[in-house]
Scaffold this motif. Structure first.
Motif, PDB file in Angstrom:
ATOM      1  N   ILE A 189       0.843  -1.209   0.000  1.00 12.33           N
ATOM      2  CA  ILE A 189       0.000   0.000   0.000  1.00 12.33           C
ATOM      3  C   ILE A 189       0.876   1.256   0.000  1.00 12.33           C
ATOM      4  CG2 ILE A 189      -1.690   1.328   1.345  1.00 12.33           C
ATOM      5  CD1 ILE A 189      -2.736  -1.467   2.353  1.00 12.33           C
ATOM      6  N   ILE A 190       1.903   1.258   0.859  1.00 14.81           N
ATOM      7  CA  ILE A 190       2.831   2.395   0.913  1.00 14.81           C
ATOM      8  C   ILE A 190       3.481   2.603  -0.450  1.00 14.81           C
ATOM      9  CG2 ILE A 190       5.035   3.182   1.878  1.00 14.81           C
ATOM     10  CD1 ILE A 190       4.216   1.693   4.484  1.00 14.81           C
ATOM     11  N   HIS A 191       3.967   1.512  -1.036  1.00 16.17           N
ATOM     12  CA  HIS A 191       4.642   1.575  -2.342  1.00 16.17           C
ATOM     13  C   HIS A 191       3.709   2.131  -3.408  1.00 16.17           C
ATOM     14  CE1 HIS A 191       6.494  -0.510  -5.984  1.00 16.17           C
ATOM     15  NE2 HIS A 191       7.486   0.205  -5.498  1.00 16.17           N
ATOM     16  N   GLN A 192       2.465   1.664  -3.406  1.00 20.08           N
ATOM     17  CA  GLN A 192       1.500   2.116  -4.405  1.00 20.08           C
ATOM     18  C   GLN A 192       1.146   3.588  -4.208  1.00 20.08           C
ATOM     19  OE1 GLN A 192      -0.944  -0.929  -5.494  1.00 20.08           O
ATOM     20  NE2 GLN A 192      -2.438   0.215  -6.642  1.00 20.08           N
ATOM     21  N   GLN A 193       0.988   4.004  -2.966  1.00 22.51           N
ATOM     22  CA  GLN A 193       0.663   5.402  -2.683  1.00 22.51           C
ATOM     23  C   GLN A 193       1.806   6.323  -3.129  1.00 22.51           C
ATOM     24  OE1 GLN A 193      -2.081   6.942  -0.220  1.00 22.51           O
ATOM     25  NE2 GLN A 193      -3.139   5.427  -1.473  1.00 22.51           N
ATOM     26  N   LEU A 194       3.047   5.903  -2.895  1.00 27.28           N
ATOM     27  CA  LEU A 194       4.199   6.714  -3.289  1.00 27.28           C
ATOM     28  C   LEU A 194       4.361   6.756  -4.802  1.00 27.28           C
ATOM     29  CD1 LEU A 194       6.793   5.567  -0.597  1.00 27.28           C
ATOM     30  CD2 LEU A 194       5.874   7.865  -0.830  1.00 27.28           C
ATOM     31  N   LEU A 195       4.218   5.606  -5.442  1.00 31.03           N
ATOM     32  CA  LEU A 195       4.451   5.525  -6.886  1.00 31.03           C
ATOM     33  C   LEU A 195       3.395   6.299  -7.661  1.00 31.03           C
ATOM     34  CD1 LEU A 195       6.779   4.024  -8.259  1.00 31.03           C
ATOM     35  CD2 LEU A 195       5.191   2.199  -8.831  1.00 31.03           C
ATOM     36  N   SER A 196       2.170   6.338  -7.126  1.00 31.83           N
ATOM     37  CA  SER A 196       1.082   7.033  -7.822  1.00 31.83           C
ATOM     38  C   SER A 196       1.052   8.523  -7.504  1.00 31.83           C
ATOM     39  CB  SER A 196      -0.261   6.405  -7.436  1.00 31.83           C
ATOM     40  OG  SER A 196      -0.549   6.635  -6.063  1.00 31.83           O
ATOM     41  N   GLY A 197       1.845   8.939  -6.509  1.00 34.03           N
ATOM     42  CA  GLY A 197       1.835  10.346  -6.122  1.00 34.03           C
ATOM     43  C   GLY A 197       0.752  10.690  -5.124  1.00 34.03           C
ATOM     44  N   LYS A 198      -0.014   9.699  -4.660  1.00 34.77           N
ATOM     45  CA  LYS A 198      -1.060   9.971  -3.667  1.00 34.77           C
ATOM     46  C   LYS A 198      -0.452  10.347  -2.318  1.00 34.77           C
ATOM     47  CE  LYS A 198      -4.828   7.041  -5.453  1.00 34.77           C
ATOM     48  NZ  LYS A 198      -4.238   6.357  -6.602  1.00 34.77           N
ATOM     49  N   ALA A 199       0.773   9.897  -2.070  1.00 32.98           N
ATOM     50  CA  ALA A 199       1.460  10.213  -0.809  1.00 32.98           C
ATOM     51  C   ALA A 199       2.924  10.504  -1.096  1.00 32.98           C
ATOM     52  CB  ALA A 199       1.325   9.057   0.178  1.00 32.98           C
ATOM     53  N   GLU A 200       3.502  11.392  -0.303  1.00 35.84           N
ATOM     54  CA  GLU A 200       4.923  11.706  -0.418  1.00 35.84           C
ATOM     55  C   GLU A 200       5.647  11.567   0.922  1.00 35.84           C
ATOM     56  OE1 GLU A 200       5.298  15.600  -2.059  1.00 35.84           O
ATOM     57  OE2 GLU A 200       4.693  14.985  -4.087  1.00 35.84           O
ATOM     58  N   ARG A 201       4.926  11.889   2.019  1.00 35.07           N
ATOM     59  CA  ARG A 201       5.545  11.841   3.342  1.00 35.07           C
ATOM     60  C   ARG A 201       4.818  10.808   4.213  1.00 35.07           C
ATOM     61  NH1 ARG A 201       8.744  15.296   5.540  1.00 35.07           N
ATOM     62  NH2 ARG A 201       7.571  15.280   7.492  1.00 35.07           N
ATOM     63  N   ILE A 202       5.595   9.852   4.721  1.00 37.13           N
ATOM     64  CA  ILE A 202       4.986   8.728   5.448  1.00 37.13           C
ATOM     65  C   ILE A 202       5.699   8.526   6.782  1.00 37.13           C
ATOM     66  CG2 ILE A 202       4.584   6.229   5.395  1.00 37.13           C
ATOM     67  CD1 ILE A 202       4.279   6.475   2.376  1.00 37.13           C
ATOM     68  N   LEU A 203       4.908   8.323   7.841  1.00 41.84           N
ATOM     69  CA  LEU A 203       5.422   8.061   9.187  1.00 41.84           C
ATOM     70  C   LEU A 203       4.965   6.672   9.620  1.00 41.84           C
ATOM     71  CD1 LEU A 203       6.749   8.969  11.880  1.00 41.84           C
ATOM     72  CD2 LEU A 203       4.518   9.934  12.523  1.00 41.84           C
ATOM     73  N   ILE A 204       5.924   5.822  10.003  1.00 40.03           N
ATOM     74  CA  ILE A 204       5.616   4.477  10.487  1.00 40.03           C
ATOM     75  C   ILE A 204       5.976   4.399  11.966  1.00 40.03           C
ATOM     76  CG2 ILE A 204       6.108   2.014  10.268  1.00 40.03           C
ATOM     77  CD1 ILE A 204       6.770   2.425   7.362  1.00 40.03           C
ATOM     78  N   LEU A 205       4.986   4.048  12.798  1.00 40.93           N
ATOM     79  CA  LEU A 205       5.199   3.884  14.247  1.00 40.93           C
ATOM     80  C   LEU A 205       5.186   2.397  14.585  1.00 40.93           C
ATOM     81  CD1 LEU A 205       2.923   6.630  15.874  1.00 40.93           C
ATOM     82  CD2 LEU A 205       5.348   6.751  15.323  1.00 40.93           C
ATOM     83  N   VAL A 206       6.235   1.924  15.249  1.00 44.93           N
ATOM     84  CA  VAL A 206       6.341   0.502  15.575  1.00 44.93           C
ATOM     85  C   VAL A 206       6.939   0.343  16.961  1.00 44.93           C
ATOM     86  CG1 VAL A 206       6.671  -0.147  13.154  1.00 44.93           C
ATOM     87  CG2 VAL A 206       8.648   0.315  14.565  1.00 44.93           C
ATOM     88  N   PRO A 207       6.753  -0.831  17.583  1.00 40.08           N
ATOM     89  CA  PRO A 207       7.481  -1.084  18.834  1.00 40.08           C
ATOM     90  C   PRO A 207       8.987  -1.011  18.570  1.00 40.08           C
ATOM     91  CG  PRO A 207       5.734  -2.698  18.517  1.00 40.08           C
ATOM     92  CD  PRO A 207       5.826  -1.926  17.251  1.00 40.08           C
ATOM     93  N   GLU A 208       9.738  -0.621  19.588  1.00 43.57           N
ATOM     94  CA  GLU A 208      11.179  -0.398  19.402  1.00 43.57           C
ATOM     95  C   GLU A 208      11.881  -1.630  18.849  1.00 43.57           C
ATOM     96  OE1 GLU A 208      14.834   1.679  21.874  1.00 43.57           O
ATOM     97  OE2 GLU A 208      12.850   1.482  22.763  1.00 43.57           O
ATOM     98  N   THR A 209      11.442  -2.825  19.270  1.00 39.36           N
ATOM     99  CA  THR A 209      12.109  -4.056  18.832  1.00 39.36           C
ATOM    100  C   THR A 209      11.881  -4.358  17.351  1.00 39.36           C
ATOM    101  OG1 THR A 209      10.181  -5.332  19.546  1.00 39.36           O
ATOM    102  CG2 THR A 209      12.004  -5.106  21.114  1.00 39.36           C
ATOM    103  N   LEU A 210      10.907  -3.715  16.732  1.00 37.68           N
ATOM    104  CA  LEU A 210      10.589  -4.014  15.326  1.00 37.68           C
ATOM    105  C   LEU A 210      11.077  -2.927  14.362  1.00 37.68           C
ATOM    106  CD1 LEU A 210       6.943  -5.397  15.650  1.00 37.68           C
ATOM    107  CD2 LEU A 210       9.083  -6.668  15.593  1.00 37.68           C
ATOM    108  N   GLN A 211      11.766  -1.911  14.888  1.00 37.72           N
ATOM    109  CA  GLN A 211      12.188  -0.807  14.016  1.00 37.72           C
ATOM    110  C   GLN A 211      13.083  -1.285  12.878  1.00 37.72           C
ATOM    111  OE1 GLN A 211      12.723   3.285  16.306  1.00 37.72           O
ATOM    112  NE2 GLN A 211      13.708   1.643  17.418  1.00 37.72           N
ATOM    113  N   HIS A 212      14.111  -2.063  13.210  1.00 38.23           N
ATOM    114  CA  HIS A 212      15.047  -2.507  12.181  1.00 38.23           C
ATOM    115  C   HIS A 212      14.389  -3.486  11.218  1.00 38.23           C
ATOM    116  CE1 HIS A 212      18.117  -0.768  14.866  1.00 38.23           C
ATOM    117  NE2 HIS A 212      18.792  -0.598  13.745  1.00 38.23           N
TER     118      HIS A 212
END
Length: 969
Positions: A189-212
């Protein structure tokens, strides 16, 4: 070459320097000054890459003082040219010497470059045309974003990605069960939103252990370079901007970071298009006391248009918290919990009606009445009649039509997607193999001494000593110890024998601690010479990728990959079928995570789980609790977290050796009963209609078929190999469906964006890309494709060419002029102009009478008959034919303009059909489904208006020109 002081020349290699002046001629060298840039170049006279600039009668030229002159006659004296004609500033006849020409003159229009003698190699012209054609196909392809990621073609994942990714500012809850790929869906979904121009700035919030894990997944699978933000990064970013979150477009950070008031305020103030929250079931909420984490996400969700929430267990914190997550997506729609409960009762009626239709059987009178009431806006009498008739085909079609109408009305079906393992095919099952072994006397002695010293009074310490006796033994050995435990531990001996008897099999080994994994690798290497890779949290991302790639390599690769608990997070090795658990984790969710490295969609064989256990340690009762109480080895256990919360303290007492006799049997019996209750409750509460809506059914299968066909496009592979060849990239066949790309000193351009100096291994095969994570997966969505095309098309490369045509049927000297025009409407990315009018090629092939032959002579067939000609001869041919070429250029422009109008009209009709149809469908749905937001409808109306406005301003521009002369055989 004949040079004279004051002559004007242009550099073939650096046309952007402008018009140069010969300032010195000494021996074999000539010095040229380029006043526009102040550069001075020294060339060898014999083979200088320079082109003499002499304008022709009818040209309009500019003096260094800014006035222009239309050339009427040309005079030459001592090698210097003077132009005579009418001056624009005085309307009088004047003379302009070439030394007084404007220094800024650049020959970047194809026709200017052609007449100035800047003629490119024929293969460059062909590559430019093919690049323009490929760019058009890429932007028009609605499935490009889905084809691009390094991911298997899984129907339900692709359906959700396509359904949600194409929406304006999607706000949905992705709640698939463990192992079904929520992260992949979100990435799609993120990839499609970026490629189509529907989104440019994205923030992902995750538990600290899953960041990497997220950082690696976004890069490795989707070629998306997110930045990881922690407190240190925020402080560093303050040097560039007052708000650190405005220094990057794509950001991943932990929810804990935003618990800090200042960081939260900065995140809210930054402009975002899409918010993604993983592990959303941890967002605790009550009407009176929402948690801080919930408040943080709520504040962001109020400001950010698009929101994706991910959770495998939507009801983990209770049904009220499930409502609270829906409330984050649409607070106006989900405003009151009691009202939500009442509405859910109607969902059950819809689901019950759907069950009857899905069975494609005759309906009872009560079922017909229920359907008529539910679909009261439509006349369904014909469909009901077909269902009651004997014609099975008509009944099936009628049932499917009514199910579709019910899906449109389903309460949360548009904001909630949930697939379950029972509803998705593609899993091969699991089999548990246990190997009880006597505890070594060294471990027993260590435990006895430890008890005598009284250092393990704490229950947690006792538990760890019981579960991992090798760690306790090493404590007694001290720092100077050489990890001798693996020399007598029977689990190590068993594992070595197992690996030797399964030499041809890939085996994944998981241990709880990184140091245990490292020591096991040492044991395998030193005692038996078994090739093993290690994978743990202390390694860098690059080191982990290399270790995983070494394991995935079929020939010459590691037989074994030994992972630590944390180090294995997020990695999938479904090409392996054997999993050895050297020890057991204390949490059933971690157990499922271990098995999930192999038991995933795409696994082709039954997963063999091997568990060696030491007798008289906590490993035995823990194994029994997991297997006999939860059935957690041979099946998934969605209620594992609930069972752990309910029985965790009691089982810890047993494992620490502090429980009374018989307590373990009682716990196992109670756990099994509770597990059965949870399973029955989950099955009874299954929303089958929601699952149908989530897995996509026939629509999802169609997507897979289309993408499989796109993967087999050999024309794309041929184009890319040709493109790299022309750019000058070294290509080395590596075997295994892979090519090694490396930049060279002889490239047409100083650098190739996206291709590092070390090069890259790439593959066009999806299966190879999935098994070899060190290979980049080449599809039309890969950055190396678009950057390579941009290198060719954004400059002058290939914009002019001259060729010879050998054809006995045509008289020698016959001329053709091939012109490639581009129709383009420049617009911001969010307008998605590429969906309707990407840069579109218009090809015109004029004979000397001004007739366009392009409709009857294709580019490819014509190009095969042509031969290249050297530049010197090409320039002479052009100069000798200028009187013919000038009018042909004008006529070709007129022909192309007519086609431009037709192309724009077709784009407008296509836009009205697609966006108008989408708007009409959503307006009709809104009447029966309150989950259609007004903002979605407004966005489509706005897009229709913007596309229409930009289409009206579409431009036609000559992009390339090729002059062809017929030559005798």
């Amino acid at each position: 070459m004949s040079f004279a002081l004051g002559q004007r020349w242009i550099s073939d290699a650096e046309s952007d320097l402008g018009l140069g002046t010969v300032v010195a001629i000494e021996g074999r060298m000539v010095s040229v000054l380029f006043p526009a840039t102040g550069d001075n170049r020294l060339f060898a006279r014999e083979d200088a890459p320079l082109t003499r600039v002499i304008f022709n009668q009818g040209d309009t030229i500019t003096s260094h003082e800014g006035w222009t002159l239309e050339v009427e006659s040309i005079h030459e004296n001592d090698g210097l040219v003077s132009y005579e004609g009418l001056r624009s500033d005085t309307n009088e006849v004047g003379i302009l010497r070439e030394t007084m020409l404007d220094h800024q003159i650049r020959f970047n229009k194809p026709q200017d470059r052609l007449f100035a003698g800047q003629i490119d190699r024929m293969e460059y012209f062909v590559t430019r045309f093919l690049s323009q054609r490929q760019r058009f196909a890429m932007q028009k392809n609605p499935l490009r974003a889905l084809q691009g990621p390094r991911a298997g073609l899984i129907p339900h994942q692709l359906y959700i990605a396509n359904e949600v990714g194409n929406r304006h500012a999607p706000r949905v809850l992705l709640a698939d069960e463990v192992g079904l790929g929520k992260t992949i869906e979100a990435g799609h979904i993120i990839h499609q939103q970026l490629l189509s121009g529907k989104a440019e700035r994205i923030l992902i919030l995750v538990p600290e252990t899953l960041q990497h894990q997220w950082l690696v997944e976004m890069l490795r699978r989707f070629n998306l370079r997110f930045s990881l933000f922690d407190e240190e990064r925020c402080i560093e970013a303050l040097a560039d901007c007052d708000n650190p979150f405005e220094t990057e477009q794509l950001v991943i950070c932990s929810l804990d970071l935003l618990r800090k008031k200042r960081r939260y305020e900065q995140a809210v103030e930054a402009p975002w298009d899409l918010l993604v929250v993983d592990e959303a079931h941890h967002l605790e909420w009550s009407e009176d006391a929402p948690s801080r984490a919930y408040q943080v996400v709520e504040g962001l969700a109020e400001e950010i248009p698009g929101v994706l929430l991910l959770t495998a267990t939507p009801d983990q914190l209770g049904h009220q918290s499930h409502f609270a997550r829906l409330r984050l997506l649409d607070p106006d729609r989900f405003y009151d919990y009691n009202a939500f409960l009442e509405e859910e009762q109607s969902y059950q009626r819809v689901a019950a009606a759907a069950d009857a239709l899905l069975a494609e059987r005759s309906l009872s009178g009560e079922e017909q009445t229920a359907l008529t009431e539910l679909l009261s806006e439509s006349d369904i009498s014909n469909e009901l009649a077909h269902i009651q008739a004997d014609d099975s085909d008509a009944r099936s079609a009628a049932c499917q039509a009514l199910v579709k109408e019910l899906l449109d009305r389903h309460g949360t079906g548009r904001v909630l997607f949930r697939n379950t393992r029972s509803g998705v095919s593609g899993f091969c099952g699991r089999e548990l193999n246990t190997y009880p072994m006597p505890m070594p006397k060294q471990y027993a002695t260590a435990m006895r001494v430890n008890a005598m010293l009284g250092t393990s009074k704490n229950q947690d310490v006792k538990l760890m000593n019981q579960l991992y006796p090798e760690n306790l033994y090493q404590e007694f050995e001290g720092e100077s110890g050489n990890a001798s435990w693996w020399q007598f531990d029977p689990r190590v001996n068993w594992m070595m024998e197992f690996l030797k008897s399964h030499r041809s099999k890939k085996v994944l080994v998981i241990a709880s601690k990184a140091h245990t994994a490292l020591q096991l690798e040492e044991a395998l290497r030193t005692r038996e010479g078994i090739l093993a890779s290690v994978f743990h949290e202390g390694m860098s991302i690059l080191e982990r990728d290399k270790a995983a790639a070494f394991f995935a390599q079929q020939e010459g690769g590691a037989q074994v990959l030994i992972c630590s608990e944390i180090g294995s997070e997020g990695r999938n090795f479904q090409f392996a079928h054997h999993l050895i658990m050297f020890d057991l984790p204390m949490n059933p969710d971690l157990l499922e995570q271990r098995i999930g490295r192999l038991d995933r969609i795409g696994q082709t064989q039954t997963v063999q789980i091997h568990v060696p256990v030491l007798e008289d340690t906590a490993q035995q009762p823990l194994l029994r609790w997991y297997h006999d109480g939860m059935n957690a080895f041979t099946d998934t256990c969605p209620s594992g977290h609930l069972l752990h919360a309910e029985f965790g303290e009691r089982i810890r007492t047993v494992l620490a050796g502090e429980a009374e006799e018989g307590e373990l049997d009682a716990i196992i019996e109670e756990t099994a009963a509770r597990n059965a209750e949870h399973t029955a409750k989950a099955e009874a509460g299954r929303d089958k209609l929601l699952e149908i809506n989530s897995n996509g059914g026939a629509a999802a299968d169609k997507l897979v078929a289309e993408l499989e066909q796109a993967d087999d496009d050999t024309d794309f592979i041929s184009f890319m190999l040709k493109l790299w060849d022309v750019i000058g990239v070294s290509q080395e066949d590596k075997g295994e469906n892979a090519v090694v790309l490396k930049p060279t000193e002889h490239m047409l351009f100083p650098s190739y964006p996206g291709l590092s100096e070390e090069g890259a291994s790439v593959t066009f095969d999806r299966g190879t890309a999935l098994s070899r994570e060190d290979f980049q997966f080449m599809t039309p969505a890969h950055p190396l494709v678009s950057s390579g095309i941009d290198l060719i098309t954004s400059g002058d490369t290939g914009s002019t060419s001259v060729a010879l045509l050998k054809n006995k049927a045509l008289p020698a000297g016959t001329m053709f002029l091939e012109m490639i025009f581009i129709v383009e409407a420049l617009a911001p990315a969010e307008v998605q102009m590429g969906r309707f009018l990407p840069p579109t090629t218009v090809r015109v092939l004029m004979d000397k009478t001004g007739k366009d032959l392009a409709p009857n002579v294709t580019f490819d067939s014509f190009n095969r008959q042509l031969m290249p000609v050297n530049r010197h001869t090409a320039s002479k041919l052009v100069n000798a034919s200028q009187s013919v070429l000038h009018p042909l250029l004008k006529q070709g422009d007129d022909v192309a303009m007519a086609q431009r109008d037709a192309i724009v009209a077709q784009a407008k009709a296509e836009m009205e059909q697609q966006l108008g149809g989408e708007l009409a469908r959503l307006q009709a749905l809104k009447a029966v489904n309150p989950n259609i937001r007004d903002s979605e409808l407004d966005a489509i109306r706005e897009q229709i208006s913007m596309v229409s406005a930009h289409l009206e301003r579409a431009q036609l521009e000559l992009d390339a020109v090729r002059f062809i002369v017929v030559t005798p055989e």
